[in-house]
Design a protein around this motif. Structure first.
Motif, short mmCIF file in Angstrom:
data_model
loop_
_atom_site.label_atom_id
_atom_site.label_comp_id
_atom_site.label_asym_id
_atom_site.label_seq_id
_atom_site.Cartn_x
_atom_site.Cartn_y
_atom_site.Cartn_z
N ARG A 102 20.90 -27.86 -12.21
CA ARG A 102 20.32 -26.97 -11.21
C ARG A 102 18.87 -26.61 -11.55
N GLU A 103 18.60 -26.41 -12.83
CA GLU A 103 17.24 -26.07 -13.23
C GLU A 103 16.29 -27.26 -13.06
N THR A 104 16.80 -28.47 -13.23
CA THR A 104 15.99 -29.66 -12.99
C THR A 104 15.60 -29.74 -11.52
N GLU A 105 16.54 -29.44 -10.65
CA GLU A 105 16.26 -29.42 -9.21
C GLU A 105 15.20 -28.36 -8.87
N LEU A 106 15.24 -27.24 -9.58
CA LEU A 106 14.29 -26.16 -9.37
C LEU A 106 12.93 -26.48 -9.97
N GLY A 107 12.90 -27.36 -10.96
CA GLY A 107 11.67 -27.64 -11.68
C GLY A 107 11.31 -26.54 -12.65
N ALA A 108 12.33 -25.83 -13.14
CA ALA A 108 12.11 -24.68 -14.02
C ALA A 108 12.16 -25.10 -15.48
N THR A 109 11.53 -24.29 -16.33
CA THR A 109 11.66 -24.48 -17.78
C THR A 109 13.13 -24.27 -18.15
N PRO A 110 13.76 -25.21 -18.83
CA PRO A 110 15.19 -25.09 -19.12
C PRO A 110 15.53 -23.79 -19.87
N SER A 111 16.58 -23.13 -19.42
CA SER A 111 17.03 -21.90 -20.08
C SER A 111 17.76 -22.20 -21.38
N GLU A 112 18.37 -23.37 -21.46
CA GLU A 112 19.10 -23.81 -22.65
C GLU A 112 20.18 -22.81 -23.09
N PRO A 113 21.27 -22.70 -22.34
CA PRO A 113 22.38 -21.85 -22.76
C PRO A 113 22.80 -22.16 -24.20
N GLN A 114 23.16 -21.12 -24.92
CA GLN A 114 23.50 -21.24 -26.34
C GLN A 114 24.98 -20.90 -26.57
N ALA A 115 25.49 -21.34 -27.72
CA ALA A 115 26.88 -21.02 -28.05
C ALA A 115 27.06 -20.94 -29.56
N PHE A 116 28.01 -20.14 -29.94
CA PHE A 116 28.46 -20.06 -31.33
C PHE A 116 29.98 -20.10 -31.33
N PHE A 117 30.55 -20.96 -32.17
CA PHE A 117 32.00 -21.06 -32.30
C PHE A 117 32.38 -20.78 -33.74
N GLY A 118 32.98 -19.62 -33.98
CA GLY A 118 33.40 -19.26 -35.32
C GLY A 118 34.47 -20.21 -35.84
N GLY A 119 34.49 -20.42 -37.14
CA GLY A 119 35.40 -21.37 -37.74
C GLY A 119 36.87 -21.09 -37.50
N ASP A 120 37.23 -19.82 -37.30
CA ASP A 120 38.63 -19.45 -37.11
C ASP A 120 39.11 -19.68 -35.69
N VAL A 121 38.19 -19.89 -34.74
CA VAL A 121 38.57 -19.94 -33.32
C VAL A 121 37.93 -21.14 -32.60
N ALA A 122 37.44 -22.11 -33.33
CA ALA A 122 36.70 -23.21 -32.70
C ALA A 122 37.52 -23.93 -31.63
N GLY A 123 38.83 -24.02 -31.81
CA GLY A 123 39.68 -24.70 -30.84
C GLY A 123 40.44 -23.78 -29.92
N LEU A 124 40.01 -22.52 -29.83
CA LEU A 124 40.73 -21.51 -29.04
C LEU A 124 40.84 -21.93 -27.56
N GLU A 125 42.04 -21.83 -27.02
CA GLU A 125 42.24 -22.13 -25.59
C GLU A 125 41.85 -20.93 -24.75
N MET A 126 41.46 -21.21 -23.52
CA MET A 126 41.13 -20.15 -22.57
C MET A 126 42.42 -19.50 -22.05
N PRO A 127 42.31 -18.29 -21.51
CA PRO A 127 43.50 -17.63 -20.95
C PRO A 127 44.08 -18.42 -19.78
#
Length: 273
Positions: free
Chosen positions: A248-273
Motif C-alpha cells: 500500500r505504501e508503494t502505491e502511495l509513493g510514501a517512505t516505507p514505515s517498516e513495521p517492526q516485531a519482537f518475538f520473545g524466546g518463550d513465545v516465538a511459536g505462540l498461536e493466535m486466539p
C-alpha cells in the motif's frame, strides 16, 4: 507484584497531520508528572463498548483494545472490529476503551491512565489468561498519544506500558500491538521480554500512514485485520501484515514505515486466539 508507583510524563499535544499518524507539533510545555497507582487487588470490572461476556475463571486470553484519539474515526473503527473478531473466540475476557466521550457509556470506558490500568487488570483477573493489548492512535518518537489525559493530551511512554504489563500479565504469554507513527519505540525501555511478542506499525524513526479523515482504518490496522483469518501464528500474521503495508505504501509513493516485531524466546511459536 508488590505495590509500586507509576509516573507518567504528561506532555501537551496539539494538531496532527492528516495522512501520517504522528503528532504535528512539539510539546509546548511539560506539566508536572502525574502519579498513577497500581492496583494491589483485582480491579473492578470495566465494561466494553459492545456486548461483553461474563468473565470466566477459565479464560484463555484477556484482551484490551485502546483507541487513543478521537480526531478521526479510524482508531475506534479498528478497535471495534478487532474486538468483534476476538469476541467470537471461546474463553476470552475483553475490554475496549475509546477516546471519544460521545460514544463512551461511562468514564470508565474512556482511555486514560487509570482506566487503562484498571481495564488491563480486569481482563487478566486470574493467573491463567494470556495477555493481548492492541493500541491504535497518533504517535511520537517518545510514545503513544492519549488525547483524554489531563484535559490536554499525554504521551504514554514504553516504560509505563512495560510496568503495567509486569504488574498485570507477569510472566504469562503477552502480545502487544502498537499502531502509531514511531511505534517502534515500544521495542525499547524494557519492553523486550522472553514472554512477549511486540508488533508495531512503524520503525522508531518512521511515520505510518492512513490517518486521513476519509480513511476507515489506518494502513497497518487494515492490513492486520484483513490478514487475521489467513494466519495461525503471530509470526505469520506479522509477515502478512508487513507485506500488505509495504504494498500500500508503494502505491502511495510514501517512505516505507517498516513495521517492526519482537518475538520473545518463550513465545516465538505462540498461536493466535
Amino acid at each position: 507484584m508488590n505495590m509500586r508507583t507509576l509516573r507518567v510524563l504528561i506532555l501537551a499535544a496539539a494538531a496532527f497531520a492528516s495522512g501520517a499518524c504522528q503528532s504535528g507539533q512539539r510539546p509546548v510545555a511539560a506539566a508536572a508528572p502525574v502519579a498513577a497507582p497500581v492496583a494491589a487487588e483485582p480491579a473492578p470490572a470495566v465494561s466494553a463498548l459492545a456486548s461483553e461476556p461474563v468473565p470466566s475463571a477459565q479464560a484463555d486470553w484477556g484482551a484490551l483494545f485502546i483507541a487513543g484519539d478521537h480526531s478521526i474515526k479510524a482508531f475506534d473503527n479498528a478497535t471495534r472490529r478487532f474486538y468483534a473478531i476476538i469476541d467470537r473466540k471461546p474463553d476470552v475476557n475483553l475490554s475496549r476503551l475509546t477516546s471519544d466521550p460521545s460514544i463512551a457509556p461511562s468514564e470508565n470506558e474512556i482511555a486514560d491512565i487509570g482506566t487503562i490500568d484498571a481495564a488491563l487488570g480486569y481482563v487478566t483477573k486470574t493467573q491463567r489468561e494470556k495477555c493481548l493489548v492492541f493500541m491504535t492512535s497518533h504517535g511520537r518518537r517518545d510514545g503513544f498519544y492519549l488525547s483524554q489525559v489531563n484535559g490536554t493530551g499525554a504521551i504514554l511512554p514504553p516504560r509505563v506500558l512495560d510496568q503495567w504489563l509486569d504488574n498485570h500479565c507477569g510472566l504469562r504469554p503477552t502480545v502487544v500491538i502498537v499502531s502509531a507513527c514511531y511505534s517502534g519505540v515500544f521495542l525499547h525501555d524494557g519492553m523486550e521480554q522472553p514472554n512477549r511478542i511486540i508488533l508495531t506499525a512503524a520503525r522508531d524513526d518512521r511515520a505510518s500512514f492512513g490517518c486521513g479523515a476519509g480513511e476507515t482504518y489506518t494502513y497497518f490496522d487494515k492490513c492486520l485485520l484483513d490478514s487475521w483469518t489467513w494466519a495461525y501464528t503471530w509470526t505469520e500474521l506479522y509477515g502478512r501484515t508487513r507485506a500488505c503495508v509495504a504494498e500500500r505504501e508503494t502505491e502511495l509513493g510514501a517512505t516505507p514505515s517498516e513495521p517492526q516485531a519482537f518475538f520473545g524466546g518463550d513465545v516465538a511459536g505462540l498461536e493466535m486466539p
